[in-house]
Design a protein around this motif. Structure first.
Motif, short mmCIF file in Angstrom:
data_model
loop_
_atom_site.label_atom_id
_atom_site.label_comp_id
_atom_site.label_asym_id
_atom_site.label_seq_id
_atom_site.Cartn_x
_atom_site.Cartn_y
_atom_site.Cartn_z
N ASN A 588 -15.28 29.98 -42.90
CA ASN A 588 -14.03 30.57 -42.41
C ASN A 588 -14.09 30.85 -40.92
O ASN A 588 -13.09 30.68 -40.20
N ALA A 589 -15.24 31.29 -40.43
CA ALA A 589 -15.37 31.53 -38.99
C ALA A 589 -15.19 30.24 -38.21
O ALA A 589 -14.49 30.21 -37.17
N ALA A 590 -15.80 29.16 -38.69
CA ALA A 590 -15.67 27.87 -38.00
C ALA A 590 -14.26 27.32 -38.09
O ALA A 590 -13.72 26.77 -37.12
N LEU A 591 -13.63 27.48 -39.25
CA LEU A 591 -12.27 26.97 -39.43
C LEU A 591 -11.26 27.78 -38.62
O LEU A 591 -10.31 27.23 -38.07
N LYS A 592 -11.47 29.08 -38.54
CA LYS A 592 -10.57 29.90 -37.72
C LYS A 592 -10.67 29.50 -36.26
O LYS A 592 -9.65 29.39 -35.56
N GLU A 593 -11.89 29.30 -35.79
CA GLU A 593 -12.08 28.92 -34.39
C GLU A 593 -11.34 27.63 -34.06
O GLU A 593 -10.80 27.47 -32.97
N PHE A 602 -6.97 42.84 -35.36
CA PHE A 602 -6.87 43.83 -36.42
C PHE A 602 -7.93 43.54 -37.48
O PHE A 602 -7.75 42.71 -38.36
N GLY A 603 -9.05 44.19 -37.36
CA GLY A 603 -10.12 44.02 -38.34
C GLY A 603 -10.62 42.60 -38.44
O GLY A 603 -11.08 42.18 -39.51
N GLY A 604 -10.55 41.84 -37.35
CA GLY A 604 -11.01 40.46 -37.36
C GLY A 604 -9.93 39.46 -37.69
O GLY A 604 -10.19 38.25 -37.74
N GLY A 608 -1.17 34.38 -38.43
CA GLY A 608 -1.38 32.98 -38.72
C GLY A 608 -2.66 32.69 -39.46
O GLY A 608 -2.85 31.57 -39.98
N ASP A 609 -3.57 33.64 -39.54
CA ASP A 609 -4.81 33.43 -40.30
C ASP A 609 -4.51 33.25 -41.78
O ASP A 609 -3.69 33.99 -42.37
N ARG A 610 -5.19 32.29 -42.40
CA ARG A 610 -5.17 32.20 -43.86
C ARG A 610 -6.11 33.24 -44.42
O ARG A 610 -7.22 33.45 -43.89
N VAL A 611 -5.69 33.92 -45.48
CA VAL A 611 -6.51 34.98 -46.04
C VAL A 611 -6.58 34.87 -47.56
O VAL A 611 -5.76 34.21 -48.20
N GLU A 650 -10.86 46.02 -44.89
CA GLU A 650 -12.23 45.51 -44.94
C GLU A 650 -12.67 45.20 -46.36
O GLU A 650 -13.41 44.27 -46.62
N GLN A 651 -12.18 45.98 -47.33
CA GLN A 651 -12.60 45.78 -48.70
C GLN A 651 -11.84 44.69 -49.43
O GLN A 651 -12.40 44.05 -50.33
N VAL A 652 -10.57 44.48 -49.12
CA VAL A 652 -9.76 43.63 -50.00
C VAL A 652 -9.20 42.38 -49.33
O VAL A 652 -8.48 41.61 -49.98
N VAL A 653 -9.48 42.16 -48.06
CA VAL A 653 -8.95 40.96 -47.38
C VAL A 653 -10.09 40.20 -46.74
O VAL A 653 -10.95 40.79 -46.06
N ARG A 654 -10.11 38.90 -46.97
CA ARG A 654 -11.05 37.99 -46.31
C ARG A 654 -10.26 36.84 -45.75
O ARG A 654 -9.14 36.57 -46.17
N HIS A 655 -10.88 36.11 -44.84
CA HIS A 655 -10.26 34.85 -44.43
C HIS A 655 -10.29 33.89 -45.62
O HIS A 655 -11.21 33.94 -46.45
N GLY A 656 -9.28 33.02 -45.68
CA GLY A 656 -9.10 32.23 -46.89
C GLY A 656 -9.04 30.73 -46.72
O GLY A 656 -8.62 30.04 -47.66
N TRP A 657 -9.45 30.20 -45.57
CA TRP A 657 -9.53 28.73 -45.49
C TRP A 657 -10.56 28.21 -46.49
O TRP A 657 -10.39 27.13 -47.05
#
Length: 738
Positions: A588-593, A602-604, A608-611, A650-657
């Motif tokens: 997800n870090a690489a895909l976001k970049e 906002f918390g990373g 437009g981010d997929r989550v 922080e607990q319930v949302v992650r990047h989602g690619w």
């Protein structure tokens, strides 16, 4: 037998126990997990069972309950109803910052579980004995309908209660940041309970026995000993909770005793007996051979009926018994007469093949099982259209909003002039946010319920559904039995299929094309080479983790859009775990970049981010960030707006690619990129590969770095067994269907 989780998918926010695997793979319980079944995971939520994912509280200023809160409230009501029903039964009752050292280690461990970086569940792999009809269980009287550990959502405690717990934690050298979780888990008088029994700290997800031991030594001093009865009980409950995260509703006594011995409990048998005597666990006797006659009272001493002794947590015992009772009620009751037999037969005659069989089965039975792949969804769609034509109040329920929208489109094709789709998610149906609502008695206001994605039903969710059905209603459970099982404990659909207590309709409609051929082969243990003239299936070999990440980003951002015509936003990456060099976090870090670079204000996260949003244990909703403000992080999930309070992000949302297979189950995308790094080999199983590959509709790319581990997993590693009591409970109440 190991008490540590085997490689699984690691916990994701808001799912319940995933048995994670080493960093980089995924089996885990959380039912944020990917993999709890032979690759199956149960992910752990921030409150046992998942990444807390339970409640999105919007604050006191909002009078309207959020979806998650409504769902939890509905579950509490149903559990109270279950408990009341059980009480009426007659039967035998017997048996931060600036922290260092131990505190920093403990806080890091808890945060690691909540973030999905470390495993929580223990996988118990002893073979299961046959589960058949059983004698009525002998167990202590339940204390409450909901035990505070095992995956229950963390509630909100009074500030003074949290502060009192904070003082006790400080005395024992534990991180004060755990105060709110401890107060919520232990309830009223949490500080006194913790001081009297320091091992109650194990009620907090992520805390391990050795860490609780250190806390107890600091509080008790010389009184602290390995053979302390309080320690034995707490570790017993903790092991049962870990087993639940791995999918078991109960454990066989020998497996539990062996696990306690591994945890340094000197007298494991006494620890189990003490736990049962204090009503912190229940004990059952299930006959190994229900066909064996009951021994006569005057029989010799050696003529005892063989049984197996099982121990489990009350919440799952009540749910499993309630589910068995409810299913027996459906099977043994006469379905409501809506339409004559001739009307049903005419409806069946207008359908074809398996769809006609399904309509006939639903006409005659209160419970029907339907199995098949993606193409078979046209058959329950035909049933719903036919039932509505006969005047039935018919609804369908799916595991995810993606599945709901997909099935709704099928219904639109089958009945283009129908006034409404009448499709909900299971969570929305239970919470009342979706569906027909409830009647005056609290039952669903419907005559027919078709539940798709049935393999994703854990025992508690299934019990809530069945208990909510009115008398005379029909229930059809449908799904693909080859996919990963539920993130929560139990294997409801598989147990029902094995019990053969109701009509079963197996679809004869195969999934089409090269992808259908590939996935169908995996389902029977064969990884076949398929002809893919349209590049439906592409294998991309890689040598190491860095190359795997590079090729994945290249496929999503460039190759698939250019060669296949599927844009990046419609391509889903699936990998075995959250941690490691090629886990969801790294991908997800690489895909976001590459796809949506930004500072993560906002918390990373950036607009437009997929989550991947997990509102409750075991549920993951793909979505996109819209904005962030004082109210929290604003998302859109399947077209619906969601606001996540900033303290919950922080607990319930992650990047989602990139998702794990358990997160992706129930959804399908035009293109899928399945990433199999070399360190993922131990996390692979036939159900995992089947589920991951089956998420692609038009195109599948496999970033392949596991060499022969992939065909070996498909051919040799089925779902890990789960120990449950449902088959025995059903056999005692219902006749076997031929």
């Amino acid at each position: 037998m190991s008490t540590e989780p085997e490689p699984t998918e690691e916990t994701e926010p808001g799912t319940r126990g995933a048995a994670p695997e080493p960093e980089g793979t995924e089996e885990a319980p959380e039912q944020e997990a990917d993999g709890a079944e032979g690759g199956e995971a149960v992910t752990a939520d921030a409150g046992e069972g998942g990444d807390s994912a339970g409640v999105d509280a919007d604050g006191a200023e909002k009078a309207r309950l959020s979806e998650a809160e409504a769902e939890l409230a509905a579950q509490r009501i149903e559990r109270e109803r279950i408990a009341r029903r059980k009480a009426e039964k007659q039967g035998p009752v017997a048996s931060g910052a600036k922290l260092s050292g131990k505190a920093a280690d403990l806080l890091a461990a808890v945060r690691a579980v909540e973030s999905g970086a470390k495993p929580v569940a223990a996988v118990f792999s002893e073979p299961e004995a046959p589960r058949r009809a059983a004698q009525e269980p002998v167990r202590p009287r339940p204390v409450s309908a909901e035990a505070p550990g095992a995956g229950g959502p963390v509630g909100v405690s009074a500030p003074e209660a949290v502060e009192a717990v904070r003082h006790v934690l400080a005395e024992g050298g534990a991180p004060e940041a755990l105060a709110a979780q401890v107060a919520a888990a232990l309830g009223e008088g949490a500080d006194d309970q913790l001081r009297a029994d320091p091992w109650q700290l194990l009620r907090v997800t992520g805390v391990r026995p050795e860490q609780a031991d250190g806390f107890a030594r600091a509080l008790l001093g010389a009184e602290c000993a390995p053979d302390d009865e309080r320690r034995g009980r707490a570790v017993t409950v903790w092991l049962l909770e870990q087993a639940a995260l791995a999918g078991h509703t109960v454990l066989e006594m020998p497996a539990l005793v062996a696990a306690l011995a591994q945890r340094g409990v000197p007298d494991a048998d006494a620890a189990v007996q003490s736990t049962i005597a204090e009503a912190e666990a229940l004990v059952f006797q299930d006959a190994l051979d229900p066909a064996a006659p009951e021994p006569a009272e005057d029989d010799e001493e050696g003529a005892e009926r063989p049984v197996r002794i099982l121990v489990g947590l009350e919440r799952y015992a009540l749910a499993e018994e309630s589910l068995a009772d409810g299913l027996a009620r459906l099977i043994n009751s006469v379905p409501k007469e809506d339409g004559s037999a001739a009307d049903w037969e005419r409806a069946a005659g207008s359908a074809q093949g398996s769809a006609a069989e399904l309509i006939r089965a639903a006409a005659a039975s209160g419970l029907v099982l339907h199995t098949g792949g993606e193409a078979s969804l046209t058959e329950p769609a035909a049933l719903l259209v036919a039932a509505r034509g006969l005047g039935l109040r018919a609804w369908a329920a799916t595991h995810s909003p993606l599945g709901r929208d997909r099935f709704g489109a099928l219904l639109d094709e089958a009945a283009p002039h129908a006034p409404a789709r009448q499709v909900a998610t299971v969570a929305g149906l239970l919470s009342g946010a979706e569906g027909p609502g409830r009647d005056a008695d609290g039952a669903f206001d419907l005559d027919l319920l078709v539940v798709l994605d049935a393999p994703q039903l854990d025992v508690e969710t299934a019990a809530l559904l069945v208990e909510s059905l009115p008398d005379g209603a029909r229930l059809v459970l449908g799904g693909d039995p080859a996919v990963l099982w539920s993130a929560g404990p139990g294997r409801v659909f598989a147990d029902l299929l094995a019990a053969r207590i109701c009509p079963q309709v197996a679809s004869r409609r195969p999934d089409p094309g090269p992808l259908g051929e590939l996935v169908s082969g995996i389902g029977i243990g064969e990884l076949n080479q398929v002809e893919a003239p349209g590049k439906e299936v592409v294998i991309v070999p890689v040598r190491d983790a860095g190359e795997a990440v590079h090729r994945t980003v290249q496929l999503v951002a460039d190759s698939v859009p250019r060669a296949i015509g599927v844009p990046a936003e419609e391509t889903q990456v699936i990998t075995p775990g959250h941690g490691g060099a090629v886990g969801t976090r790294a991908l997800n870090a690489a895909l976001k970049e590459r796809l949506n670079p930004g500072p993560g204000r906002f918390g990373g996260f950036d607009p437009g981010d997929r989550v991947a949003y997990s509102p409750a244990p075991g549920r993951t909703l793909p979505g996109q960030v819209v904005k962030a403000d004082a109210d929290g992080l604003h998302l859109t999930c399947s077209g619906e707006p969601v606001v996540v309070p900033k303290e919950r992000v922080e607990q319930v949302v992650r990047h989602g690619w990139a998702l794990t297979a358990h997160q992706a189950v129930g959804g399908r995308w035009p293109a899928a990129v399945v990433v199999l790094p070399g360190d993922a080999a131990q996390a692979l199983s036939r159900p995992w590969v089947y589920t991951a590959f089956g998420r692609a509709e038009r195109h599948l790319s496999v970033v392949h770095g596991v060499e022969q581990a992939l065909p070996r997993a498909v051919a040799e590693i089925p779902a890990k067994p789960r120990t449950t009591r449902l088959p025995a409970l059903l056999a005692a109440q219902t006749p076997t269907s031929g």
